[in-house]
Write a protein that holds these residues in place. Structure first.
Motif, PDB file in Angstrom:
ATOM      1  N   LEU A 197       0.819  -1.083  -0.056  1.00  0.00           N
ATOM      2  CA  LEU A 197       0.199  -0.089  -0.372  1.00  0.00           C
ATOM      3  C   LEU A 197       1.078   1.098   0.006  1.00  0.00           C
ATOM      4  O   LEU A 197       1.673   1.440   0.857  1.00  0.00           O
ATOM      5  N   VAL A 198       0.855   2.095  -1.049  1.00  0.00           N
ATOM      6  CA  VAL A 198       1.614   3.343  -0.998  1.00  0.00           C
ATOM      7  C   VAL A 198       0.470   4.383  -1.515  1.00  0.00           C
ATOM      8  O   VAL A 198      -0.587   4.341  -1.575  1.00  0.00           O
ATOM      9  N   GLN A 199       1.050   5.720  -1.448  1.00  0.00           N
ATOM     10  CA  GLN A 199       0.323   6.823  -1.748  1.00  0.00           C
ATOM     11  C   GLN A 199       0.626   7.249  -3.232  1.00  0.00           C
ATOM     12  O   GLN A 199       1.682   7.026  -3.665  1.00  0.00           O
ATOM     13  N   THR A 200      -0.019   7.990  -3.842  1.00  0.00           N
ATOM     14  CA  THR A 200      -0.026   8.582  -5.102  1.00  0.00           C
ATOM     15  C   THR A 200       1.375   9.405  -5.200  1.00  0.00           C
ATOM     16  O   THR A 200       1.836  10.201  -4.242  1.00  0.00           O
ATOM     17  N   GLY A 201       2.294   8.957  -6.348  1.00  0.00           N
ATOM     18  CA  GLY A 201       3.549   9.571  -6.589  1.00  0.00           C
ATOM     19  C   GLY A 201       4.573   8.688  -5.855  1.00  0.00           C
ATOM     20  O   GLY A 201       5.679   9.057  -6.120  1.00  0.00           O
ATOM     21  N   ASP A 202       4.233   7.965  -5.164  1.00  0.00           N
ATOM     22  CA  ASP A 202       5.355   6.928  -4.311  1.00  0.00           C
ATOM     23  C   ASP A 202       5.813   6.018  -5.494  1.00  0.00           C
ATOM     24  O   ASP A 202       5.141   5.945  -6.619  1.00  0.00           O
ATOM     25  N   SER A 203       6.885   5.339  -5.210  1.00  0.00           N
ATOM     26  CA  SER A 203       7.589   4.123  -5.934  1.00  0.00           C
ATOM     27  C   SER A 203       7.436   3.071  -5.252  1.00  0.00           C
ATOM     28  O   SER A 203       7.370   2.809  -4.030  1.00  0.00           O
TER      29      SER A 203
END
Length: 124
Positions: free
Chosen positions: A11-17
């Protein structure tokens, strides 16, 4: 029998890698064309990226071009998918697949072996 195991989802946020890995066993990895596919809820599975073995050419779906990079390390029997600038629409289960001996970009039906998948969720 070739086995493929994906890892690296999360689970990551928008813009993450995020970097996905696919480890192959049971065959001669360096002879395989390898691909990444994904399936979002209520959608059909779609091609994401692929890397051939002779020569090591890469292919991408337009929606990830410039954001995702597929690579392989034949010494480690591993394929990678480096995903950057992730968007909510990238949310899906990501699968790796192997097409032994195929030249160039295989059709989806030509991938003989598939992994179990790894979930990638991008929150907005």
């Amino acid at each position: 029998q070739v086995q493929l195991v994906e890892s690296g989802g999360g689970l990551v946020q928008t813009g993450d890698s995020l970097r996905l890995s696919c480890v192959a066993s049971g065959g001669t990895f360096s002879w395989y064309a390898m691909g990444w596919f994904r399936q979002a809820p209520m959608k059909e599975r779609e091609f994401v990226a692929a890397i051939s073995w002779r020569p090591a050419t890469t292919y991408y779906v337009d929606s990830v071009q410039g954001r995702f990079t597929v690579s392989r390390d034949n010494a480690k029997n591993t394929m990678y998918l480096q995903m950057s600038s992730l968007k909510p629409e990238d949310t899906a289960v990501y699968y790796c697949a192997a097409a032994p001996g195929r030249i160039g970009l295989p059709r989806e039906s030509e991938y003989d072996y598939w992994g179990q998948g790894t979930q990638v969720t991008v929150s907005s």
